[in-house]
Motif scaffolding. Structure first.
Motif, PDB file in Angstrom:
ATOM      1  N   GLN A  44     -17.959  24.931   7.886  1.00  0.00           N
ATOM      2  CA  GLN A  44     -17.418  25.537   8.848  1.00  0.00           C
ATOM      3  C   GLN A  44     -18.112  26.324   9.709  1.00  0.00           C
ATOM      4  N   TYR A  46     -19.925  28.620  12.197  1.00  0.00           N
ATOM      5  CA  TYR A  46     -19.828  29.775  13.185  1.00  0.00           C
ATOM      6  C   TYR A  46     -19.570  29.039  14.487  1.00  0.00           C
ATOM      7  N   CYS A  64     -11.926  37.639   7.504  1.00  0.00           N
ATOM      8  CA  CYS A  64     -12.597  37.174   6.436  1.00  0.00           C
ATOM      9  C   CYS A  64     -12.837  38.145   5.257  1.00  0.00           C
ATOM     10  N   TYR A  89     -23.874  33.875  18.024  1.00  0.00           N
ATOM     11  CA  TYR A  89     -22.682  34.027  18.953  1.00  0.00           C
ATOM     12  C   TYR A  89     -23.275  34.379  20.384  1.00  0.00           C
TER      13      TYR A  89
HETATM   14  C1  HEC Z   1     -13.274  30.980   1.296  1.00  0.00           C
HETATM   15  C2  HEC Z   1     -13.651  30.332   2.497  1.00  0.00           C
HETATM   16  C3  HEC Z   1     -14.296  31.397   3.511  1.00  0.00           C
HETATM   17  C4  HEC Z   1     -15.354  32.184   3.252  1.00  0.00           C
HETATM   18  C5  HEC Z   1     -16.151  32.684   1.932  1.00  0.00           C
HETATM   19  C6  HEC Z   1     -15.567  33.079   4.615  1.00  0.00           C
HETATM   20  N1  HEC Z   1     -14.831  32.631   5.546  1.00  0.00           N
HETATM   21 FE1  HEC Z   1     -14.906  33.154   7.367  1.00  0.00          FE
HETATM   22  N2  HEC Z   1     -13.572  31.748   7.946  1.00  0.00           N
HETATM   23  C7  HEC Z   1     -12.660  31.006   7.100  1.00  0.00           C
HETATM   24  C8  HEC Z   1     -11.815  30.418   7.649  1.00  0.00           C
HETATM   25  C9  HEC Z   1     -10.732  29.415   7.052  1.00  0.00           C
HETATM   26  C10 HEC Z   1     -11.810  30.722   9.020  1.00  0.00           C
HETATM   27  C11 HEC Z   1     -10.826  30.499  10.160  1.00  0.00           C
HETATM   28  C12 HEC Z   1     -11.185  29.246  10.878  1.00  0.00           C
HETATM   29  C13 HEC Z   1     -10.211  28.814  11.732  1.00  0.00           C
HETATM   30  O1  HEC Z   1      -9.388  29.846  12.164  1.00  0.00           O
HETATM   31  O2  HEC Z   1     -10.286  27.706  12.243  1.00  0.00           O
HETATM   32  C14 HEC Z   1     -12.964  31.810   9.275  1.00  0.00           C
HETATM   33  C15 HEC Z   1     -13.449  32.133  10.475  1.00  0.00           C
HETATM   34  C16 HEC Z   1     -14.563  33.113  10.434  1.00  0.00           C
HETATM   35  C17 HEC Z   1     -14.981  33.590  11.423  1.00  0.00           C
HETATM   36  C18 HEC Z   1     -14.463  32.968  12.988  1.00  0.00           C
HETATM   37  C19 HEC Z   1     -15.187  31.553  13.083  1.00  0.00           C
HETATM   38  C20 HEC Z   1     -15.647  30.830  14.372  1.00  0.00           C
HETATM   39  O3  HEC Z   1     -15.505  29.689  14.359  1.00  0.00           O
HETATM   40  O4  HEC Z   1     -16.091  31.768  15.305  1.00  0.00           O
HETATM   41  C21 HEC Z   1     -15.998  34.395  11.104  1.00  0.00           C
HETATM   42  C22 HEC Z   1     -16.911  35.261  12.145  1.00  0.00           C
HETATM   43  C23 HEC Z   1     -15.916  34.501   9.894  1.00  0.00           C
HETATM   44  N3  HEC Z   1     -15.078  33.756   9.386  1.00  0.00           N
HETATM   45  C24 HEC Z   1     -16.848  35.329   9.247  1.00  0.00           C
HETATM   46  C25 HEC Z   1     -17.031  35.429   7.681  1.00  0.00           C
HETATM   47  C26 HEC Z   1     -17.749  36.505   7.123  1.00  0.00           C
HETATM   48  C27 HEC Z   1     -18.559  37.370   7.643  1.00  0.00           C
HETATM   49  C28 HEC Z   1     -17.561  35.963   5.717  1.00  0.00           C
HETATM   50  C29 HEC Z   1     -18.307  36.647   4.635  1.00  0.00           C
HETATM   51  C30 HEC Z   1     -17.556  37.927   4.129  1.00  0.00           C
HETATM   52  C31 HEC Z   1     -16.858  34.744   5.643  1.00  0.00           C
HETATM   53  N4  HEC Z   1     -16.303  34.571   6.924  1.00  0.00           N
HETATM   54  C32 HEC Z   1     -16.687  34.022   4.516  1.00  0.00           C
HETATM   55  C33 HEC Z   1     -13.207  30.824   5.659  1.00  0.00           C
HETATM   56  C34 HEC Z   1     -14.026  31.579   4.868  1.00  0.00           C
END
Ligand code: HEC
Length: 93
Positions: A44, A46, A64, A89
């Motif tokens: 998924q 960024y 997150c 970004y």
């Molecule tokens: C268990 C899976 C998972 C992990 C591990 C994870 N994320 Fe996410 N993240 C998500 C989900 C689900 C979304 C929300 C996506 C949506 O709303 O469409 C998201 C959204 C985001 C976004 C915005 C996404 C965008 O499209 O611009 C960012 C930035 C982000 N996460 C940063 C992080 C960071 C930093 C970490 C490490 C600490 C992290 N994520 C770890 C699942 C995860």
């Protein structure tokens, strides 16, 4: 005493004029790698079209961080946001 005052004002100037004050991308990269954020965000990616302001980016990193219990403090969230911004970004901040 005068020397101390000079030192304090010099370091204050350094902090204030340092553009990485908002977040340190190098520190952010290590945090991001350690927390293995890409285990989800490879599938998924960024998405700058969705997260289109720096505030939203910080909020998403914070979201997150909280959900995964990565345990980052605010300054570490800022570091990771700075890293993601530099790499993915490219938002103005
Ligand atoms: C268990 C899976 C998972 C992990 C591990 C994870 N994320 Fe996410 N993240 C998500 C989900 C689900 C979304 C929300 C996506 C949506 O709303 O469409 C998201 C959204 C985001 C976004 C915005 C996404 C965008 O499209 O611009 C960012 C930035 C982000 N996460 C940063 C992080 C960071 C930093 C970490 C490490 C600490 C992290 N994520 C770890 C699942 C995860």
């Amino acid at each position: 005493m005068k020397k101390l005052a000079l030192l304090v004002s010099a370091s204050l100037t350094l902090v204030i004029s340092n553009p990485s004050f908002a977040g340190n991308p190098e520190a952010g990269k290590s945090l991001h790698d350690e927390a293995n954020c890409l285990r989800c965000h490879t599938a998924q990616p960024y998405n700058p079209a969705k997260t289109n302001t720096y505030e939203k980016l910080v909020a998403a990193v914070s979201f997150c961080n909280n959900n995964l219990n990565a345990g980052w403090f605010d300054d570490e969230v800022a570091d990771v946001a700075a890293y993601l911004n530099q790499k993915y970004y490219k938002l103005p901040n």
